[in-house]
Scaffold this active site. Structure first.
Site, PDB file in Angstrom:
ATOM      1  N   GLY A 124      72.453  39.220 -19.986  1.00  0.00           N
ATOM      2  CA  GLY A 124      73.064  38.750 -18.733  1.00  0.00           C
ATOM      3  C   GLY A 124      73.387  37.275 -18.634  1.00  0.00           C
ATOM      4  O   GLY A 124      74.297  36.892 -17.909  1.00  0.00           O
TER       5      GLY A 124
ATOM      6  N   GLU B 215      68.087  32.128 -17.422  1.00  0.00           N
ATOM      7  CA  GLU B 215      68.201  33.527 -17.002  1.00  0.00           C
ATOM      8  C   GLU B 215      69.417  33.708 -16.104  1.00  0.00           C
ATOM      9  O   GLU B 215      69.825  32.775 -15.403  1.00  0.00           O
ATOM     10  CB  GLU B 215      66.951  33.928 -16.211  1.00  0.00           C
ATOM     11  CG  GLU B 215      65.992  34.799 -16.984  1.00  0.00           C
ATOM     12  CD  GLU B 215      66.455  36.241 -17.198  1.00  0.00           C
ATOM     13  OE1 GLU B 215      67.675  36.527 -17.169  1.00  0.00           O
ATOM     14  OE2 GLU B 215      65.578  37.085 -17.401  1.00  0.00           O
ATOM     15  N   ASP B 216      69.952  34.917 -16.086  1.00  0.00           N
ATOM     16  CA  ASP B 216      71.032  35.210 -15.144  1.00  0.00           C
ATOM     17  C   ASP B 216      70.491  35.375 -13.731  1.00  0.00           C
ATOM     18  O   ASP B 216      71.023  34.846 -12.775  1.00  0.00           O
ATOM     19  CB  ASP B 216      71.806  36.474 -15.573  1.00  0.00           C
ATOM     20  CG  ASP B 216      70.917  37.676 -15.830  1.00  0.00           C
ATOM     21  OD1 ASP B 216      69.673  37.542 -15.824  1.00  0.00           O
ATOM     22  OD2 ASP B 216      71.462  38.771 -16.038  1.00  0.00           O
TER      23      ASP B 216
ATOM     24  N   ASP C 264      64.655  38.710 -10.251  1.00  0.00           N
ATOM     25  CA  ASP C 264      64.572  39.747  -9.237  1.00  0.00           C
ATOM     26  C   ASP C 264      63.080  39.918  -8.904  1.00  0.00           C
ATOM     27  O   ASP C 264      62.535  39.156  -8.115  1.00  0.00           O
ATOM     28  CB  ASP C 264      65.239  40.984  -9.870  1.00  0.00           C
ATOM     29  CG  ASP C 264      65.405  42.179  -8.960  1.00  0.00           C
ATOM     30  OD1 ASP C 264      66.475  42.302  -8.349  1.00  0.00           O
ATOM     31  OD2 ASP C 264      64.479  42.997  -8.879  1.00  0.00           O
TER      32      ASP C 264
ATOM     33  N   GLY D 281      60.758  39.197 -11.008  1.00  0.00           N
ATOM     34  CA  GLY D 281      60.095  38.124 -11.753  1.00  0.00           C
ATOM     35  C   GLY D 281      59.323  38.620 -12.965  1.00  0.00           C
ATOM     36  O   GLY D 281      58.784  37.829 -13.730  1.00  0.00           O
TER      37      GLY D 281
ATOM     38  N   THR E 253      60.316  40.006 -15.774  1.00  0.00           N
ATOM     39  CA  THR E 253      60.896  39.592 -17.055  1.00  0.00           C
ATOM     40  C   THR E 253      60.503  38.148 -17.368  1.00  0.00           C
ATOM     41  O   THR E 253      60.088  37.824 -18.490  1.00  0.00           O
ATOM     42  CB  THR E 253      62.435  39.700 -17.014  1.00  0.00           C
ATOM     43  OG1 THR E 253      62.789  40.994 -16.559  1.00  0.00           O
ATOM     44  CG2 THR E 253      63.050  39.449 -18.373  1.00  0.00           C
TER      45      THR E 253
ATOM     46  N   LYS F 225      66.612  36.242  -6.202  1.00  0.00           N
ATOM     47  CA  LYS F 225      66.448  37.057  -4.989  1.00  0.00           C
ATOM     48  C   LYS F 225      65.046  36.778  -4.460  1.00  0.00           C
ATOM     49  O   LYS F 225      64.096  37.471  -4.846  1.00  0.00           O
ATOM     50  CB  LYS F 225      66.581  38.546  -5.327  1.00  0.00           C
ATOM     51  CG  LYS F 225      67.952  38.983  -5.830  1.00  0.00           C
ATOM     52  CD  LYS F 225      67.952  40.486  -6.140  1.00  0.00           C
ATOM     53  CE  LYS F 225      69.263  40.948  -6.741  1.00  0.00           C
ATOM     54  NZ  LYS F 225      69.193  42.325  -7.273  1.00  0.00           N
TER      55      LYS F 225
ATOM     56  N   ASP G 174      75.628  42.972 -15.210  1.00  0.00           N
ATOM     57  CA  ASP G 174      76.246  44.275 -15.391  1.00  0.00           C
ATOM     58  C   ASP G 174      75.734  45.335 -14.426  1.00  0.00           C
ATOM     59  O   ASP G 174      74.637  45.231 -13.900  1.00  0.00           O
ATOM     60  CB  ASP G 174      75.955  44.802 -16.797  1.00  0.00           C
ATOM     61  CG  ASP G 174      74.476  45.174 -16.968  1.00  0.00           C
ATOM     62  OD1 ASP G 174      73.611  44.310 -16.723  1.00  0.00           O
ATOM     63  OD2 ASP G 174      74.188  46.340 -17.314  1.00  0.00           O
TER      64      ASP G 174
ATOM     65  N   ARG H  70      80.482  42.876 -16.718  1.00  0.00           N
ATOM     66  CA  ARG H  70      80.048  41.539 -17.139  1.00  0.00           C
ATOM     67  C   ARG H  70      81.227  40.577 -17.237  1.00  0.00           C
ATOM     68  O   ARG H  70      81.079  39.365 -17.129  1.00  0.00           O
ATOM     69  CB  ARG H  70      79.378  41.600 -18.515  1.00  0.00           C
ATOM     70  CG  ARG H  70      78.082  42.394 -18.556  1.00  0.00           C
ATOM     71  CD  ARG H  70      77.377  42.145 -19.885  1.00  0.00           C
ATOM     72  NE  ARG H  70      76.336  43.117 -20.182  1.00  0.00           N
ATOM     73  CZ  ARG H  70      75.071  43.026 -19.774  1.00  0.00           C
ATOM     74  NH1 ARG H  70      74.705  42.005 -19.018  1.00  0.00           N
ATOM     75  NH2 ARG H  70      74.188  43.931 -20.094  1.00  0.00           N
TER      76      ARG H  70
HETATM   77  P1  IMP Z   1      63.145  41.217 -13.027  1.00  0.00           P
HETATM   78  O1  IMP Z   1      62.304  41.394 -14.234  1.00  0.00           O
HETATM   79  O2  IMP Z   1      62.881  42.276 -11.982  1.00  0.00           O
HETATM   80  O3  IMP Z   1      63.066  39.830 -12.435  1.00  0.00           O
HETATM   81  O4  IMP Z   1      64.622  41.522 -13.451  1.00  0.00           O
HETATM   82  C1  IMP Z   1      65.333  40.627 -14.138  1.00  0.00           C
HETATM   83  C2  IMP Z   1      66.475  41.245 -14.915  1.00  0.00           C
HETATM   84  O5  IMP Z   1      67.007  42.408 -14.260  1.00  0.00           O
HETATM   85  C3  IMP Z   1      67.584  40.234 -14.940  1.00  0.00           C
HETATM   86  O6  IMP Z   1      67.475  39.418 -16.061  1.00  0.00           O
HETATM   87  C4  IMP Z   1      68.825  41.114 -14.951  1.00  0.00           C
HETATM   88  O7  IMP Z   1      69.178  41.402 -16.273  1.00  0.00           O
HETATM   89  C5  IMP Z   1      68.419  42.376 -14.227  1.00  0.00           C
HETATM   90  N1  IMP Z   1      68.859  42.352 -12.796  1.00  0.00           N
HETATM   91  C6  IMP Z   1      68.118  42.075 -11.704  1.00  0.00           C
HETATM   92  N2  IMP Z   1      68.836  42.153 -10.565  1.00  0.00           N
HETATM   93  C7  IMP Z   1      70.090  42.470 -10.944  1.00  0.00           C
HETATM   94  C8  IMP Z   1      71.328  42.667 -10.213  1.00  0.00           C
HETATM   95  O8  IMP Z   1      71.429  42.560  -8.978  1.00  0.00           O
HETATM   96  N3  IMP Z   1      72.415  42.972 -10.972  1.00  0.00           N
HETATM   97  C9  IMP Z   1      72.366  43.102 -12.333  1.00  0.00           C
HETATM   98  N4  IMP Z   1      71.237  42.911 -13.050  1.00  0.00           N
HETATM   99  C10 IMP Z   1      70.112  42.598 -12.365  1.00  0.00           C
HETATM  100 MG    MG Z   2      68.619  38.909 -17.548  1.00  0.00          MG
END
Ligand code: IMP
Ligand code: MG
Length: 179
Positions: A48, A102-103, A106, A108, A110, A134, A162, A168
């Protein structure tokens, strides 16, 4: 394009390209000040963040380097909670200032996993730089130094992000239209 359809879902425009680039430059300007003379290693998390990382690096005027790691936790529009490391890090990051790029953050999860993995390799410092955050979905405490844009909890695509690997290539960021 004010609306796009990707597979079974409709999305409407949310953050136009010009605004994204303005915010990216603002973050880059801060990094130009904070990291001057430190030769930071940007560690972009694929897939991303590839577009963000490219634009961010073009706005950096200080000596810096880039490398990539690949992690994935999303399937469709929901986080699976389980994170797979797909491509690992080859670089020696010992005593180097690392900026994880990071892109979007969400839940956190990852980023937490990234920090745990990187921490064992003794970098001089680790800063987090994310295009999107977010805040309403964050589940783990994270010290996020650089955030370009804060957004609500909705699912978004474009500018590298994506929906099921599609979207993307969109230059603007789009948000899901709930049917
Ligand atoms: P986390 O581990 O829940 O913080 O998720 C992080 C990863 O989920 C990001 O690096 C994105 O690749 C993917 N992601 C989270 N939210 C979105 C979204 O709204 N659209 C697309 N990808 C997302
Ligand atoms: Mg990502």
């Amino acid at each position: 394009m004010s609306e796009v359809t990707i597979k079974d879902k409709r999305f409407r425009i949310f953050i136009p390209e010009a605004e994204i680039l303005g915010r990216v430059k603002t973050v880059a300007d801060r990094m130009n000040q904070d990291l001057a003379g430190k030769n930071p290693l940007l560690l972009a998390v694929l897939n991303g963040s590839f577009m963000f990382a490219a634009d961010l690096m073009r706005y950096l005027t200080i000596p810096c380097e880039i490398s990539f790691v690949k992690l994935a936790s999303y399937q469709g529009i929901a986080s699976t909670g389980e994170i797979k490391e797909v491509i690992g890090l080859n670089e020696d990051i010992t005593d180097r200032p690392v900026v994880v790029v990071e892109d979007i953050i969400d839940t956190g999860a990852t980023m937490k996993r990234m920090l745990e993995t990187l921490g064992t390799r003794r970098p001089a410092s680790i800063d987090i730089c994310t295009l999107l955050l977010k805040p309403g979905k964050l589940k783990v405490p994270l010290d996020i130094k650089y955030t370009a844009i804060e957004i609500p909890n909705d699912f978004i695509v474009g500018y590298g992000l994506d929906y099921d690997q599609q979207g993307r290539n969109l230059r603007d960021i789009y948000t899901l239209v709930e049917e």
